[in-house]
Scaffold this active site. Structure first.
Site, PDB file in Angstrom:
ATOM      1  N   LYS A  89       0.813  -1.231   0.000  1.00 46.06           N
ATOM      2  CA  LYS A  89       0.000   0.000   0.000  1.00 46.06           C
ATOM      3  C   LYS A  89       0.847   1.281   0.000  1.00 46.06           C
ATOM      4  CE  LYS A  89      -4.216  -1.966   2.049  1.00 46.06           C
ATOM      5  NZ  LYS A  89      -5.359  -1.510   1.266  1.00 46.06           N
TER       6      LYS A  89
ATOM      7  N   THR B 294       9.476 -14.223 -10.527  1.00 45.20           N
ATOM      8  CA  THR B 294      10.112 -13.552 -11.668  1.00 45.20           C
ATOM      9  C   THR B 294      10.521 -12.130 -11.322  1.00 45.20           C
ATOM     10  OG1 THR B 294       8.905 -14.884 -13.266  1.00 45.20           O
ATOM     11  CG2 THR B 294       9.794 -12.804 -14.061  1.00 45.20           C
TER      12      THR B 294
END
Lengths: 489, 489
Positions: A349, A370
């Protein structure tokens, strides 16, 4: 000028109606920050006609309205119908220093940063040259006490999922006494079976929200609709203290309530160990946010941390919503005053990137994906932290938070049938409304008057302004909120 | 000039050593694209001294080396020691059109896009004005057949987690005959119990990789180390066909192998239904990537899709690694030639944003999180698609892919004891090495000679260039690879 006119009209209408409350005497001064507006300005009901047209074409159920982010500034969100709202919800608590902060616009205009925007690396294997420095400038400059390591992730759910994995791996290595899996471990895990995929559990709390991916969801217990129809794990769920307010009148009852919950935690740990599903970790929010802004005392968290240590469970503090300064400290757990508050602290956030800090023992060698985060977000975060320090925003939050909570106390005294349980830390505040329907109606009416708020729990309103929410914004809010409440009275 | 000199030396050394292979006669021409380099240029072994110093200070196990992304161009990744490598791994297959593509640098320099970079919205509730248009320009312009809806997510794991949830919700609504949960559903799900949290399963395949969060991980079966120590679900796992190469010599055997796997899928669906854990969905990659670049025929996938339909299971095609053009089509499943290939198609990596497409029936009303993706990534994706179309990159990929696969066939003929099973679609190719140790040694030697490759499965090398990998890049690669192999011979 139309904007000035609109705020004059709003101010006049306010003074005509509500001149009794003390905070009214503080007229909202002009915005001190160049990039902020002077007040809300509403042209239509919300969503306005343009938003409604767009909503229809997209057919996405939860959309409130469409926004003009280019025109939004500071604490004010502008929608596509030209309505300008004081934003006390800030994209589900995820905008740290308001919209279009000049420092961020300048940062993103710097051609030196272009490469970071267009070349997203696989951070776990091929990090950019400046990555260690950017980590030091950003996340590592605000490490929770006792934690010197951080792992970035793309979002809050992934942060918690991987924090859980780190706790499971740590727990199993502790059980083994070493880090080397057996042949049976390796072969059984390939087909999802024990001992390779062990029957370990995470203890969570009723009312908790830790995300919506399947591991996180097994520890989320805020609303049925989040969990319905999704397979889950048989993991222990402890009660979270339900404090009575005002706190000073119920100190004995609240201490008893917290003791009851702690006792239940220990019972569950023992019970799940006996069931063959040992508790590898305990996860908790410093303030249960989605679940209704439920607070507990520093003593509760200190005792819980000790229980975790006593039973050999990792202790994971989920600061996805509380972290980033809104409580007046960078981390809500700092209010507990502990040197060793947790084994893992997750965030997202307001931090713009997800991730988690961890103690050295929870080695992350097998935590991988990844992207492993996004350096362009670290870049922005580093500048956000510069702004927070330069503008003393944590002090400002503490000051605004006091004004906000005092204003809520006043309103609660004035509307005792409608409001109760005003509570908060910094600007991370909430108040309960008599019932769900009234709460929702108040949220919509406030929005139409130019104040954007969010609900949480069954019947709470949560306040989640960004860190540039000043005392005069508090007064703009209180005036409008009072007006809305007066109409409901 | 040092770079020219280095490539001359490399070219000379090559011609002196290996003038027998036919592709050698095609001398690698100058780069046709202004932003590309002319060839690799190596100054140190990799990781070089600067990288090694930085690695140590960060202490992150998996880091290969540190990169200078500012200096990287097109197909070439430059490291902090000034080594320039032809990148055929592209950040685990996630760079669509090479490094620092001029079109992307221009896009990100446009001041009109600043707001998108600094104001990340909660897309599910407050989308930006241009969001529907950007979706139409980007993801919706490449929707798989039969799918008109798309949901963005922040990463590949979140995409699959939420795709699984969408399938579970769809399946339960189908079981109920309506969308209204019972009181028992609502109360039991709050404590992780059935019927609210039902005992449903997802059928996956041995060798599959669908991510590392806990739901995804229960369907991942590529390497034990990914799964070890993490609790999982008792879900069915079917064999993935193990084809024999060359395909034309083993057509009967391969058809039998695929039939065997399909039969096993049906048996598992029946068995898990009887166990009280019905299969809500089947998830599969069009080419198992992490698991070793395992292919199956279009007929296999057509039959599997029919089995899913017959048993009332949703069919989820995971194109996180295969999607985005590397197979010569935007989606690998297009090679199956079906009008109705799937119920859900998930993506990430080269698409720059995670997410999934879905058929209308899989309504996503309860799929939600804070960010729900990132509009700044959609912005870049829209421009990437412009480049792909303008430069006919899918045709280029098909052409380069043919050259690559033919080159691999030649090398395989020349080094029969070392290489086998050359296979691929477009540039999404792979080849097997005699054993794990030799594979790893070849990867490192190729890297020191300026070619960056990745492994997959037990002993495969996978080729994952970006879409701007042209025929002359293929020849640069083949020359260097041949040199490495000759040294191992």
């Amino acid at each position: 000028h139309a904007d000035c006119l609109a705020s004059c009209i709003a101010a006049c209408s306010f003074f005509q109606n509500h001149c009794t409350l003390h905070y009214l005497q503080k007229a909202a001064p002009q915005a001190q920050v160049e990039f902020d507006f002077s007040g809300p300005s509403m042209k239509t009901a919300v969503p306005g006609p343009r938003s409604q047209n767009m909503s229809l074409s997209q057919n996405v159920g939860a959309i409130n309205f469409f926004c003009n982010y280019e025109e939004s500034r500071g604490n004010y969100l502008v929608d596509v119908d030209g309505n300008r709202m004081l934003d006390i919800y800030t994209q589900i608590s995820s905008i740290p220093i308001g919209y279009n902060h000049p420092a961020l616009l300048k940062l993103m205009s710097n051609p030196n940063n272009l490469s970071t925007l267009v070349n997203r690396p696989a951070l776990g294997i091929l990090p950019p040259e400046n990555f260690p420095d950017k980590l030091t400038e950003s996340l590592l400059s605000m490490s929770p006490s006792g934690m010197t390591r951080v792992q970035t992730m793309a979002c809050g759910s992934c942060s918690n999922e991987n924090a859980f994995k780190a706790m499971f791996i740590w727990y199993r290595n502790k059980e083994r006494g070493h880090n080397t899996p057996s042949e049976e471990d390796l072969s059984s895990c390939m087909v999802n079976q024990a001992p390779g995929c062990p029957d370990l559990s995470i203890l969570s709390f009723m009312g908790a929200f830790h995300g919506r991916t399947m591991g996180c969801l097994a520890t989320t217990h805020s609303k049925a609709i989040h969990k319905l129809d999704v397979p889950s794990f048989d993991w222990p769920i402890a009660p979270f203290p339900r404090l009575q307010y005002p706190l000073e009148e119920f100190s004995r009852e609240n201490a008893q309530e917290e003791a009851r919950c702690l006792e239940e935690v220990e019972d569950l740990i023992v019970k799940w160990r006996q069931k063959g599903k040992p508790v590898a970790g305990i996860v908790i929010e410093p303030i249960q946010a989605e679940g209704g802004d439920n607070h507990a005392s520093p003593d509760f968290f200190k005792s819980l941390r000790n229980i975790a240590r006593k039973h050999g469970c990792a202790f994971h503090v989920d600061e996805v919503q509380t972290g980033g300064g809104a409580t007046g400290k960078m981390w809500a757990h700092e209010h507990w005053g502990m040197d060793d508050p947790a084994d893992i602290v997750s965030f997202s956030k307001k931090l713009l990137t997800g991730g988690y800090y961890h103690r050295d023992e929870l080695q992350p060698y097998r935590i991988f994906n990844t992207w492993m985060g996004d350096p362009s977000k670290n870049l922005i975060l580093a500048e956000v932290l510069n702004v927070i320090r330069r503008e003393n925003l944590l002090e400002e939050v503490t000051r605004s938070g006091k004004a906000l909570l005092n204003g809520l106390y006043d309103l609660q005294a004035q509307y005792p049938g409608m409001l109760s349980r005003a509570r908060g830390q910094g600007t991370f505040c909430a108040i309960d409304i008599c019932d769900d329907a009234t709460r929702n109606s108040i949220l919509l009416k406030a929005r139409d008057k130019g104040v954007l708020l969010g609900g949480c729990g069954d019947r709470s309103i949560r306040f989640r302004p960004s860190l540039v929410f000043k005392e005069y914004h508090v007064h703009i809010f209180l005036n409008i909120f009072n007006e809305v409440l007066a109409q409901h009275k």
